[in-house]
Structure formats: C-alpha cells, structure tokens
Scaffold this active site. Structure first.
Site, PDB file in Angstrom:
ATOM      1  N   ASP A  85       4.140 -36.267   3.189  1.00  0.00           N
ATOM      2  CA  ASP A  85       5.599 -36.275   3.337  1.00  0.00           C
ATOM      3  C   ASP A  85       6.232 -35.365   2.290  1.00  0.00           C
ATOM      4  OD1 ASP A  85       7.972 -36.975   4.499  1.00  0.00           O
ATOM      5  OD2 ASP A  85       8.092 -38.973   3.613  1.00  0.00           O
ATOM      6  N   HIS A  89       6.646 -26.717   5.943  1.00  0.00           N
ATOM      7  CA  HIS A  89       5.514 -27.134   6.784  1.00  0.00           C
ATOM      8  C   HIS A  89       4.352 -26.152   6.639  1.00  0.00           C
ATOM      9  CE1 HIS A  89       7.917 -30.285   8.398  1.00  0.00           C
ATOM     10  NE2 HIS A  89       8.732 -29.505   9.068  1.00  0.00           N
ATOM     11  N   LEU A 147     -17.959 -33.958   6.665  1.00  0.00           N
ATOM     12  CA  LEU A 147     -16.668 -34.645   6.548  1.00  0.00           C
ATOM     13  C   LEU A 147     -16.097 -34.801   7.956  1.00  0.00           C
ATOM     14  CD1 LEU A 147     -14.010 -35.504   4.897  1.00  0.00           C
ATOM     15  CD2 LEU A 147     -13.327 -33.132   5.134  1.00  0.00           C
TER      16      LEU A 147
END
Ligand code: IPE
Ligand code: IPE
Ligand code: MG
Length: 242
Positions: free
Chosen positions: A12, A29, A123
C-alpha cells in the site's frame, strides 16, 4: 525459532508516494513494481517458500477507469518482461482471485506464465489480482454445497480442514506473517479465512520505498515473536545436570 513458510504482503502507498512528489499516481504503481522485484530477490535469498502479494483488490474497480487501465498495463508489462527471469531463477508464479473480469490480454499472459513456471520450486510467487476474501469464501461455500447436492460428500464431512483444502486448492499453507505498508492497519478483504493465526505487521513506509533492509527488520521481528495458537508457550529449555 518460528518457521516462515508463507509471507503475504499488502502493498500500500503507491499513490501517496507519487502524490508527495507531484507525480501522477501511475508513477507510484510503476515504482511499486520495482519494489516487487526487490522483494522477490530478497525472498529467494531468505529461502521463503511462498510469497503472496496483494496487487489489486475486488474493491479497486471503484477507482477511476484511467488508473485501473494503467494498473493492468503495468501487470501485463511485468508478466511479459519477467517471464524469462522467473524461469531462470526457479520462481513459480500463480494468481489468486477472479479471472473473469480482468482484461483478456492479462488473462492470457498470466495463464501462459503460470504454465511455463509450473515446475519451478525455489519460490512460489502468488499475485492476488481482482482478489476479495469474502468472494473467495462464498465461492468455497457454493462449491461445497454443490458437492453435497451431487452426493459427492456428506454434510458432516464439511470441516475446517476440508474448507481450508477447498479454499486453497493449490495446497499453499496459511500465511504465517502478513505485512502492510503505508501505515494503514486493516486487512482490506485480504485472506480473511487463511489469516486466522497469522502474525501481523504494519509499517509506516510507503510500498515503493520498501527494500531488503525493511524485509530483514520485519523478519527479525517475526522470528522473535511467540506463536502459541491458543496453547501455552513452550517452556524455556532447561540447562544443567537435572
Ligand atoms: C496500493 O497503493 C496499490 C493498489 C491498491 C493497486 P495505493 O494505490 O492504494 O496507494 P495509496 O493508498 O493511494 O497511497
Ligand atoms: C488494498 O489497498 C489493496 C491492495 C493493496 C491491492 P487499498 O489501498 O485498496 O485499501 P483501502 O481502500 O485503503 O482499504
Ligand atoms: Mg491504498
């Protein structure tokens, strides 16, 4: 020491990061994507098996169309440019959330990247895209109700364990640790079922500024916590001759 099998991140503060610099929100972003790249590299170095990032919530459709379009352009660009890198580094990518509302071009590249990286095991990187926990819970309830109607299961077979296995069909363990940046202290409809016993951490830093040293610090915090799951803490080890 606590095991960390699954780290989840509510990224955020991208918009605020840009606004503080007099830049358009999309720039925040874009910088947020760079922070995702850093996080993935750091997670690999720390041998974290599963990483889930909240990239777009089912409520984020309420944002201006222009911002939503830019976000999906960035997701598309990310998936196209990172595919080889993910493969080279043994990183499996998958998405959680609805597929029916995202742009077709993103859906296609997502499916292609998911199948290309399916066998990668260093991962497991999960992107929560058009994700809402309440919708996920309702869908799970529907699919179990259907199974009862079709006589594939008995109603008494619906247990917490079956519910968990149905909601997380890819057998990912519940998140051990959920972090959120930008000072907000809420889950915003993220992993509500799975978060029952997750440790939580809220950081003031805005997501585009998040770096490896922040990860180091929060992991130190996580490893120092006592997780009891309702039981009592394990007694301290006894030393001596007794
Ligand atoms: C998080 O940053 C990214 C998404 C929700 C897509 P925000 O865009 O929510 O940033 P703020 O909260 O406005 O600063
Ligand atoms: C949550 O952030 C969703 C993502 C990080 C993708 P928001 O910025 O959308 O959440 P609220 O609206 O502040 O709760
Ligand atoms: Mg926000």
């Amino acid at each position: 020491m606590n095991r960390l099998r699954h780290l989840a991140v509510i990224m955020d503060g991208n918009g605020r990061w840009a606004e503080q610099r007099g830049l358009p929100r999309w720039k925040g972003h874009e910088m947020g994507m760079q922070a995702v790249r850093r996080l993935i590299e750091a997670a690999c170095r720390r041998d974290i098996p599963v990483l889930t990032v909240f990239a777009f919530s089912s409520e984020n459709w309420k944002r201006p169309q222009k911002e939503v379009r830019m976000l999906f352009t960035l997701f598309h660009r990310y998936l196209v440019s990172e595919r080889q890198n993910l493969l080279d580094n043994g990183i499996r990518i998958s998405a959680v959330g609805r597929r029916d509302r995202i742009p077709g071009i993103v859906r296609e590249v997502l499916a292609a990247t998911e199948s290309a990286t399916e066998k990668c095991s260093r991962l497991h990187f999960r992107i929560a895209l058009d994700y809402g926990a309440r919708h996920e819970i309702v869908e799970t309830a529907r699919s179990l109700a259907r199974a009862v109607l079709e006589r594939r299961i008995e109603i008494d077979q619906i247990t917490e364990d079956l519910f968990s296995r149905t909601i997380s069909s890819d057998e990912v363990p519940d998140p051990d640790f959920i972090i959120r940046t930008a000072g907000e202290r809420r889950l915003s409809n993220f992993l509500l079922w799975q978060a029952a016993y997750a440790e939580l951490c809220f950081l003031p830093k805005l997501w585009p500024d998040f770096d490896e040293s922040d990860l180091e610090n929060i992991l130190d915090d996580y490893y120092s916590r006592t997780r009891k799951f309702g039981a009592l803490a394990a007694p301290a080890p006894q030393y001596g001759n007794s």
